[in-house]
Design an enzyme around this catalytic site. Structure first.
Site, PDB file in Angstrom:
ATOM      1  N   TYR A 135       0.830  -1.208   0.000  1.00  0.00           N
ATOM      2  CA  TYR A 135       0.000   0.000   0.000  1.00  0.00           C
ATOM      3  C   TYR A 135       0.868   1.264   0.000  1.00  0.00           C
ATOM      4  O   TYR A 135       0.615   2.215  -0.744  1.00  0.00           O
ATOM      5  CB  TYR A 135      -0.897  -0.033   1.237  1.00  0.00           C
ATOM      6  CG  TYR A 135      -1.875   1.103   1.375  1.00  0.00           C
ATOM      7  CD1 TYR A 135      -3.031   1.140   0.602  1.00  0.00           C
ATOM      8  CD2 TYR A 135      -1.664   2.114   2.305  1.00  0.00           C
ATOM      9  CE1 TYR A 135      -3.948   2.172   0.748  1.00  0.00           C
ATOM     10  CE2 TYR A 135      -2.571   3.153   2.460  1.00  0.00           C
ATOM     11  CZ  TYR A 135      -3.709   3.178   1.676  1.00  0.00           C
ATOM     12  OH  TYR A 135      -4.606   4.199   1.819  1.00  0.00           O
ATOM     13  N   LYS A 183       0.984   4.135  -2.856  1.00  0.00           N
ATOM     14  CA  LYS A 183       0.586   5.507  -2.552  1.00  0.00           C
ATOM     15  C   LYS A 183       1.699   6.516  -2.814  1.00  0.00           C
ATOM     16  O   LYS A 183       1.429   7.700  -3.047  1.00  0.00           O
ATOM     17  CB  LYS A 183       0.095   5.596  -1.103  1.00  0.00           C
ATOM     18  CG  LYS A 183      -1.263   4.930  -0.885  1.00  0.00           C
ATOM     19  CD  LYS A 183      -2.292   5.452  -1.876  1.00  0.00           C
ATOM     20  CE  LYS A 183      -3.694   4.993  -1.589  1.00  0.00           C
ATOM     21  NZ  LYS A 183      -4.655   5.451  -2.633  1.00  0.00           N
TER      22      LYS A 183
END
Length: 305
Positions: free
Chosen positions: A165, A169
């Site tokens: 993640y 991001k």
């Protein structure tokens, strides 16, 4: 002055729940026609249903707005293209894109399957790429567009158990930085939102009393400022619990070493000066780093004359 999106068309991905839902509702309340996109999967991306998106559309229509539900998987460009075609067929333009769709598959890196890493990257990174690519030429021809990437403090600063993640991001920040340069002359502005909110992505990770403070509305107030005609460009806006701040990537001024001193031992010995924050700045393009180092080299050579 009141911010209005009257006459504008917005696409919000992952808008069946959480932040995306609030983004869509608030855009519609201020006059935008909205494509409410949601694949309808679980938090980890499995499954799929159009029910959540259709419920948001019903809510918008009940309030007098215009909206269309869409179940495209943002990781599949053909489906994204069909979504954008639906917006164009219905309303003839696309002014706003909020890349909000995302999934979580958290585990420590040692325990994380590579498939889980790749799937998270596909949704967050390629999902943002696919949606942006599908609207890019439309916005260029219109000479207008507002695109919001959704980043995270997990990408900016790291978070245990979120290597996939966090990598995704941070990747959308790199995407934003280049698209800002390519879109500027066409009136396209791209920014990033780093939210802190209580959604189904975080509800079992936080105590109930804390979760209740993390309203999606607080974040959406920040998101909508990035969609406005007077939006900034290349901003990483952090928003949550009523707090708003800006994150920046800065580079120290650094040092110059002549060729005879370009050794790891010398670099290590000079690390305090290399890290010195005085004179640090946010660069506007990758070439500025090389330009800075060349200027230091030229200044050294001139000092030797």
């Amino acid at each position: 002055m009141t911010i209005s999106y009257e006459g504008q068309v917005a696409i919000v991905t992952g808008a069946g729940n959480g932040l995306g839902k609030t983004h869509a509702l608030k855009l519609a309340a201020r006059g935008a026609k909205v494509i409410v996109n949601d694949f309808g999967g679980a938090r980890d991306g499995t499954g799929g249903s159009s029910a959540a998106a259709e419920a948001v559309v019903a809510q918008i229509k009940e309030a007098g707005g215009e909206a269309i539900a869409n179940g495209a998987n943002v990781a599949e460009f053909s489906q994204v293209q069909q979504m954008v075609d639906a917006a164009m067929n219905a309303w003839g333009r696309v002014d706003i894109l909020i890349n909000n769709a995302g999934i979580l598959r958290d585990k420590s890196f040692a325990k994380m399957a590579l498939d889980d890493f790749k799937t998270v990257m596909d949704v967050h990174v390629m999902g943002s790429v696919n949606c942006t690519k599908a609207v890019w030429d439309i916005m260029r021809e219109q000479q207008y567009g507002r695109i919001v990437m959704t980043t995270s403090s997990s990408g900016l600063y790291g978070n245990f158990g979120q290597a996939n993640y966090g990598a995704a991001k941070m990747a959308v920040i790199g995407l934003m930085n280049t698209l800002v340069l390519e879109g500027a002359k066409y009136g396209i502005r791209i920014n990033a939102l780093a939210p802190t909110a209580g959604t189904r992505m975080t509800e079992d990770l936080l105590p109930p009393e804390v979760f209740g403070l993390l309203t999606t509305e607080a974040v959406t107030a920040g998101a909508l400022t990035l969609c406005d005609k007077d939006a900034p460009n290349r901003m990483i806006l952090c928003a949550g619990v009523g707090g708003y701040s800006v994150a920046r990537i800065v580079e120290t001024d650094g040092i110059f070493l002549p060729e005879s001193e370009q050794q790891p031992e010398v670099v290590r010995a000079q690390m305090e000066e290399i890290e010195d924050s005085e004179g640090q700045q946010a660069l506007r393009a990758g070439g500025e780093q090389g330009e800075k180092f060349l200027k230091k080299a030229m200044a050294f050579m001139q000092s030797q004359c």
